[in-house]
Scaffold this active site. Structure first.
Site, mmCIF file in Angstrom:
data_model
loop_
_atom_site.group_PDB
_atom_site.id
_atom_site.type_symbol
_atom_site.label_atom_id
_atom_site.label_comp_id
_atom_site.label_asym_id
_atom_site.label_seq_id
_atom_site.Cartn_x
_atom_site.Cartn_y
_atom_site.Cartn_z
ATOM 1 N N ILE A 38 13.884 5.066 -63.094
ATOM 2 C CA ILE A 38 13.594 4.493 -62.045
ATOM 3 C C ILE A 38 12.250 3.704 -61.749
ATOM 4 O O ILE A 38 11.822 4.435 -60.005
ATOM 5 C CB ILE A 38 14.206 4.300 -60.507
ATOM 6 N N PRO A 39 11.887 3.082 -62.799
ATOM 7 C CA PRO A 39 10.386 2.987 -61.693
ATOM 8 C C PRO A 39 10.472 1.678 -60.757
ATOM 9 O O PRO A 39 11.237 0.727 -60.277
ATOM 10 C CB PRO A 39 9.889 1.882 -63.305
ATOM 11 N N HIS A 40 9.195 2.254 -59.727
ATOM 12 C CA HIS A 40 9.179 1.044 -59.062
ATOM 13 C C HIS A 40 7.891 1.366 -58.145
ATOM 14 O O HIS A 40 6.932 1.611 -58.317
ATOM 15 C CB HIS A 40 10.441 2.604 -57.497
ATOM 16 N N ALA A 41 7.609 0.348 -57.517
ATOM 17 C CA ALA A 41 6.372 -0.274 -57.005
ATOM 18 C C ALA A 41 6.732 -1.487 -55.667
ATOM 19 O O ALA A 41 7.093 -1.875 -55.643
ATOM 20 C CB ALA A 41 5.596 -1.187 -58.234
ATOM 21 N N LEU A 61 12.709 -1.233 -59.258
ATOM 22 C CA LEU A 61 12.592 -1.711 -57.880
ATOM 23 C C LEU A 61 11.129 -2.384 -57.516
ATOM 24 O O LEU A 61 10.379 -1.568 -57.473
ATOM 25 C CB LEU A 61 13.201 -0.475 -57.413
#
Length: 160
Positions: A68-71, A109
């Protein structure tokens, strides 16, 4: 409880993506935001930079072949989920415990970045959903974007 399925649109789903590394994964997935009207090219470029930077702080793999990479980025039009099913499991690197991970499902996300607490709640919700083995199976076996969207809606019904 936050409902996530409306944040995932058909144009933000990529099945059987061919990538060789995380940089290519992030480049291809963030590129989907521009034609979907969720980011302009400059915002997409900044999100790409932020994702690479965030990944440098620690692996975003949550186990079971899922990451779940997110920024968050100020000025982004809204929060969105992007789903990529990778054709060949991707070497995703080591986590803080030194465990090496390969992933075939990535739920990216991205959001406006003005509410970090909400961002963390969404990640937490995703993590709970992604522990459902039936849901993972449905994502891995989905033939098309409507199948993926249906799987998201059904898992949210099972885990309100």
């Amino acid at each position: 409880m936050q409902i996530l399925s409306p944040m995932l649109k058909p144009e933000l789903i990529q099945l059987d993506l061919e990538v060789e590394d995380k940089q290519a994964l992030f480049a291809q997935t963030t590129s989907m935001l521009v034609p979907a009207g969720l980011a302009d090219q400059a915002q997409r470029d900044e999100l790409l930079r932020l994702l690479v930077e965030r990944e440098g702080l620690g692996c975003t793999c949550v186990g079971s072949g899922v990451a779940i990479p997110h920024a968050g980025l100020q000025g982004l039009g809204g929060t969105a989920l992007l789903l990529a099913r990778i054709a060949q499991p991707l070497d995703y690197g080591e986590d803080e415990a030194g465990q090496h991970h390969h992933v075939d499902l990535v739920v990216l996300l991205v959001g406006p970045g003005d509410d970090p607490a909400e961002h963390l709640r969404l990640i937490s919700r995703l993590c709970r959903m992604l522990k459902d083995e039936n849901f993972l199976g449905e994502l891995r076996n989905a033939a098309n974007a409507p199948d993926v969207l249906r799987a998201f809606e059904q898992v949210e019904e099972r885990h309100p």
